[in-house]
Design an enzyme around this catalytic site. Structure first.
Site, PDB file in Angstrom:
ATOM      1  N   HIS A   1      20.569  54.547  50.766  1.00  0.00           N
ATOM      2  CA  HIS A   1      20.530  54.042  52.137  1.00  0.00           C
ATOM      3  C   HIS A   1      19.396  53.036  52.259  1.00  0.00           C
ATOM      4  O   HIS A   1      18.345  53.192  51.654  1.00  0.00           O
ATOM      5  CB  HIS A   1      20.284  55.196  53.120  1.00  0.00           C
ATOM      6  CG  HIS A   1      20.660  54.858  54.516  1.00  0.00           C
ATOM      7  ND1 HIS A   1      19.835  54.169  55.361  1.00  0.00           N
ATOM      8  CD2 HIS A   1      21.802  55.086  55.207  1.00  0.00           C
ATOM      9  CE1 HIS A   1      20.448  54.003  56.522  1.00  0.00           C
ATOM     10  NE2 HIS A   1      21.635  54.538  56.451  1.00  0.00           N
TER      11      HIS A   1
ATOM     12  N   ASP B   1      27.871  59.571  54.639  1.00  0.00           N
ATOM     13  CA  ASP B   1      29.256  59.455  54.160  1.00  0.00           C
ATOM     14  C   ASP B   1      29.591  60.420  53.037  1.00  0.00           C
ATOM     15  O   ASP B   1      30.767  60.581  52.689  1.00  0.00           O
ATOM     16  CB  ASP B   1      29.507  58.012  53.688  1.00  0.00           C
ATOM     17  CG  ASP B   1      29.449  57.061  54.857  1.00  0.00           C
ATOM     18  OD1 ASP B   1      28.631  56.122  54.833  1.00  0.00           O
ATOM     19  OD2 ASP B   1      30.181  57.295  55.825  1.00  0.00           O
TER      20      ASP B   1
HETATM   21  C1  SDX Z   1      26.218  53.582  56.038  1.00  0.00           C
HETATM   22  O1  SDX Z   1      22.442  50.925  57.752  1.00  0.00           O
HETATM   23  C2  SDX Z   1      22.901  52.045  58.210  1.00  0.00           C
HETATM   24  O2  SDX Z   1      22.271  52.669  59.002  1.00  0.00           O
HETATM   25  C3  SDX Z   1      24.277  52.413  57.668  1.00  0.00           C
HETATM   26  C4  SDX Z   1      24.791  53.771  58.106  1.00  0.00           C
HETATM   27  C5  SDX Z   1      25.044  53.825  59.596  1.00  0.00           C
HETATM   28  O3  SDX Z   1      25.095  54.937  60.124  1.00  0.00           O
HETATM   29  O4  SDX Z   1      25.325  52.747  60.169  1.00  0.00           O
HETATM   30  O5  SDX Z   1      23.889  54.809  57.734  1.00  0.00           O
HETATM   31  C6  SDX Z   1      26.156  54.051  57.448  1.00  0.00           C
HETATM   32  O6  SDX Z   1      26.622  52.459  55.812  1.00  0.00           O
HETATM   33  C7  SDX Z   1      25.683  54.482  54.943  1.00  0.00           C
HETATM   34  C8  SDX Z   1      25.726  53.816  53.545  1.00  0.00           C
HETATM   35  C9  SDX Z   1      27.177  53.942  53.011  1.00  0.00           C
HETATM   36  N1  SDX Z   1      27.305  53.206  51.746  1.00  0.00           N
HETATM   37  C10 SDX Z   1      27.394  53.829  50.556  1.00  0.00           C
HETATM   38  O7  SDX Z   1      27.296  55.052  50.405  1.00  0.00           O
HETATM   39  C11 SDX Z   1      27.654  52.890  49.390  1.00  0.00           C
HETATM   40  C12 SDX Z   1      26.756  53.285  48.212  1.00  0.00           C
HETATM   41  N2  SDX Z   1      25.372  52.963  48.577  1.00  0.00           N
HETATM   42  C13 SDX Z   1      24.858  51.665  48.102  1.00  0.00           C
HETATM   43  O8  SDX Z   1      25.794  50.627  48.092  1.00  0.00           O
HETATM   44  C14 SDX Z   1      23.491  51.331  48.709  1.00  0.00           C
HETATM   45  O9  SDX Z   1      22.705  52.440  48.545  1.00  0.00           O
HETATM   46  C15 SDX Z   1      23.408  50.859  50.144  1.00  0.00           C
HETATM   47  C16 SDX Z   1      24.320  49.745  50.442  1.00  0.00           C
HETATM   48  C17 SDX Z   1      23.694  52.003  51.077  1.00  0.00           C
HETATM   49  C18 SDX Z   1      21.953  50.408  50.380  1.00  0.00           C
HETATM   50  O10 SDX Z   1      21.805  49.239  49.683  1.00  0.00           O
HETATM   51  P1  SDX Z   1      20.350  48.530  49.552  1.00  0.00           P
HETATM   52  O11 SDX Z   1      19.391  49.048  50.546  1.00  0.00           O
HETATM   53  O12 SDX Z   1      20.603  47.052  49.507  1.00  0.00           O
HETATM   54  O13 SDX Z   1      19.834  49.078  48.181  1.00  0.00           O
HETATM   55  P2  SDX Z   1      19.946  48.318  46.811  1.00  0.00           P
HETATM   56  O14 SDX Z   1      21.378  47.917  46.589  1.00  0.00           O
HETATM   57  O15 SDX Z   1      18.893  47.270  46.781  1.00  0.00           O
HETATM   58  O16 SDX Z   1      19.614  49.498  45.723  1.00  0.00           O
HETATM   59  C19 SDX Z   1      18.326  49.647  45.155  1.00  0.00           C
HETATM   60  C20 SDX Z   1      18.592  50.167  43.739  1.00  0.00           C
HETATM   61  C21 SDX Z   1      19.452  49.212  42.901  1.00  0.00           C
HETATM   62  O17 SDX Z   1      19.141  49.453  41.529  1.00  0.00           O
HETATM   63  P3  SDX Z   1      17.981  48.527  40.803  1.00  0.00           P
HETATM   64  O18 SDX Z   1      18.398  47.063  41.037  1.00  0.00           O
HETATM   65  O19 SDX Z   1      16.690  48.884  41.496  1.00  0.00           O
HETATM   66  O20 SDX Z   1      18.053  48.942  39.348  1.00  0.00           O
HETATM   67  O21 SDX Z   1      19.339  51.398  43.790  1.00  0.00           O
HETATM   68  C22 SDX Z   1      20.614  51.204  43.164  1.00  0.00           C
HETATM   69  C23 SDX Z   1      20.855  49.706  43.120  1.00  0.00           C
HETATM   70  O22 SDX Z   1      21.719  49.383  42.035  1.00  0.00           O
HETATM   71  N3  SDX Z   1      21.595  51.888  43.998  1.00  0.00           N
HETATM   72  C24 SDX Z   1      22.593  52.644  43.527  1.00  0.00           C
HETATM   73  C25 SDX Z   1      23.245  53.150  44.671  1.00  0.00           C
HETATM   74  N4  SDX Z   1      22.639  52.678  45.776  1.00  0.00           N
HETATM   75  C26 SDX Z   1      21.623  51.894  45.367  1.00  0.00           C
HETATM   76  N5  SDX Z   1      22.989  52.937  42.252  1.00  0.00           N
HETATM   77  C27 SDX Z   1      24.060  53.752  42.138  1.00  0.00           C
HETATM   78  N6  SDX Z   1      24.740  54.292  43.171  1.00  0.00           N
HETATM   79  C28 SDX Z   1      24.352  54.003  44.456  1.00  0.00           C
HETATM   80  N7  SDX Z   1      25.008  54.518  45.487  1.00  0.00           N
END
Ligand code: SDX
Length: 441
Positions: free
Chosen positions: A319, A376
């Site tokens: 998140h 989720d």
């Molecule tokens: C919702 O914003 C809100 O408030 C949203 C929400 C709401 O109520 O409105 O809470 C609802 O959208 C919840 C999130 C639902 N999405 C998912 O579950 C999809 C999976 N999650 C990821 O796509 C991600 O964690 C996000 C999109 C939720 C957050 O993305 P960020 O903040 O841009 O984080 P990032 O992509 O920069 O990740 C940082 C690191 C990266 O690795 P490195 O580059 O540091 O090596 O963490 C990794 C990412 O690759 N990473 C994950 C991951 N989430 C982040 N790796 C594997 N699986 C994951 N789920």
């Protein structure tokens, strides 16, 4: 030294930050919110320095001052108008929480009765609108229908297209959107399955009426279990608002041009559709089903989610704000256990989810990146238990988030916030002339 003019409304000024670059020195006000959050006010930065800030994805940028919802991502805190989500989840109902978010206070009984009566009164769609559904193919994505129909509904409520709504007008418009969004969702579900529309029953409460429109048959009323009605109320409460997330920011962006409420929330639906946002609940179930069907172990899947070359994520984990547990995930997980027990169901996907969670929380890749279950991760299993099909999961999120979108749209207008128009840093070709086609390589 020029000071930037403070445009942060009534937030407390807690001193200044100094920006120094070559011969530029400027003092920037630091504002502090009621929960101690600090923000540097840069609204006059370009005027005073010729420079802008750069923050693609806005991870470090506050777009507004808001009094609706507070999240502390480090401590896993979520409050609506100061009231913790845990208390609302346990003691309240979705319509009461919606009232709190929309109007800033818990309603008196009379206020709640009036709002509930408005919702009951305005659940039906104009008969012409029912014909719109026949224009969509049976396999049309429900979120496409929802965003289209929200704008279509506004054609029958032109009196609310004026954005300067007085309090009464705002409540009337809000009631129509919050009530009809259920009807649109239910009709979308039934049309895709070739079932006749079941009209709303004004004597039923919000969630019961929705389940009635979804699952009753012309000659057989849906048999509502109190635990299911409670579970659906909880699902909507946990999705009701969440600060400036992607879809809420979209509603504010559209509303900032003084577009009407219907078109603004319709845009919010489109943003929510994305798999990284509201589409994640559906993708969690698809992920769990693929692990099951491919006979993969939780560990094997986690290894794939950690391998960037695979291009997959552990859906429902991570998140932008929560760097600790998403409090909503904890609450939903408890509720899932309860509902499955009452229904005497044993969902094999729940066991896979729990194994994934247990192993991910012991895996340094996830722990070091502060990746925890978000709302989720378990919500899809709750929706399955209620009987909601996979293609309707994100629509359910939209119904829950509607009060939050509407409240943010109203707050933007109450603050008379200027139209949103971010700047950019241009990094393309510098000046060059047109080349006639015969001279081009
Ligand atoms: C919702 O914003 C809100 O408030 C949203 C929400 C709401 O109520 O409105 O809470 C609802 O959208 C919840 C999130 C639902 N999405 C998912 O579950 C999809 C999976 N999650 C990821 O796509 C991600 O964690 C996000 C999109 C939720 C957050 O993305 P960020 O903040 O841009 O984080 P990032 O992509 O920069 O990740 C940082 C690191 C990266 O690795 P490195 O580059 O540091 O090596 O963490 C990794 C990412 O690759 N990473 C994950 C991951 N989430 C982040 N790796 C594997 N699986 C994951 N789920």
């Amino acid at each position: 030294m020029p000071k930037t003019e403070n445009c942060s409304r009534d937030a407390k000024i807690q001193g200044t930050a100094q920006l120094v670059y070559k011969d530029i020195k400027v003092d920037l006000d630091v504002v502090e919110g009621t929960e101690g959050e600090l923000g540097i006010d840069i609204c006059q930065l370009r005027k005073n320095t010729g420079m802008i800030t750069l923050d693609p994805g806005y991870a470090n940028t506050g777009s507004t001052i808001s009094t609706i919802t507070f999240i502390d991502g480090e401590k896993g805190i979520l409050r609506h108008r100061g009231i913790p989500i845990e208390e609302l989840a346990e003691k309240s109902r979705f319509i009461e929480v919606s009232y709190l978010i929309l109007f800033g206070k818990l309603p008196t009984k009379a206020e709640l009765d009036k709002f509930s009566a408005l919702l009951a009164e305005h659940a039906a769609l104009h008969s012409n609108l029912e014909h719109h559904f026949s224009g969509f193919p049976n396999d049309a994505p429900p979120m496409a229908i929802l965003s289209a129909m929200l704008n279509a509904v506004s054609c029958y409520h032109k009196e609310f297209l004026d954005i300067v709504l007085d309090e009464e007008g705002f409540m009337e418009a809000t009631a129509r959107i919050m009530s009809k969004v259920r009807t649109i969702a239910a009709y979308t579900y039934r049309k895709a399955r070739g079932k006749p529309f079941i009209h709303p029953n004004p004597s039923l409460r919000y969630c019961a009426n929705f389940l009635h429109m979804m699952f009753s048959e012309p000659y057989k009323e849906y048999e509502l279990l109190p635990e299911i009605e409670k579970a659906l109320n909880l699902f909507f409460i946990l999705h009701a608002d969440h600060e400036q997330n992607c879809s809420t920011s979209t509603v504010r962006m559209v509303g900032s041009s003084r577009a009407n409420l219907f078109s603004s929330v319709s845009a919010g639906v489109c943003a929510l559709w994305g798999p990284l946002h509201g589409g994640a609940n559906k993708m969690v179930i698809e992920m769990l089903e693929s692990i099951h069907s491919q006979g993969k172990t939780a560990q094997e899947y986690l290894e794939m989610a950690k391998d960037k070359t695979k291009g997959i994520k552990l859906m429902g984990f991570g998140h932008r704000v929560y760097k600790n547990f998403d409090p909503r995930a904890k609450i939903i997980k408890k509720q899932v256990d309860k509902v499955l027990k009452v229904l005497n169901l044993d969902d094999h996907l729940l066991h896979i989810a729990m194994e994934l969670e247990e192993q991910a929380l012991a895996d340094d890749y996830f722990v070091s990146r502060k990746l925890y279950p978000n709302v989720d991760f378990y919500s899809g299993i709750l929706l399955r238990a209620i009987g909601i099909p996979l293609d309707m999961f994100t629509v359910m999120f939209a119904i829950g988030r509607m009060p939050g979108w509407i409240a943010n749209w109203k707050e933007l207008l109450d603050h008379n916030q200027r139209i949103s128009r971010p700047r950019q840093i241009y990094n393309g070709p510098t000046l060059r002339s047109y080349v006639p086609i015969e001279e081009r390589e």
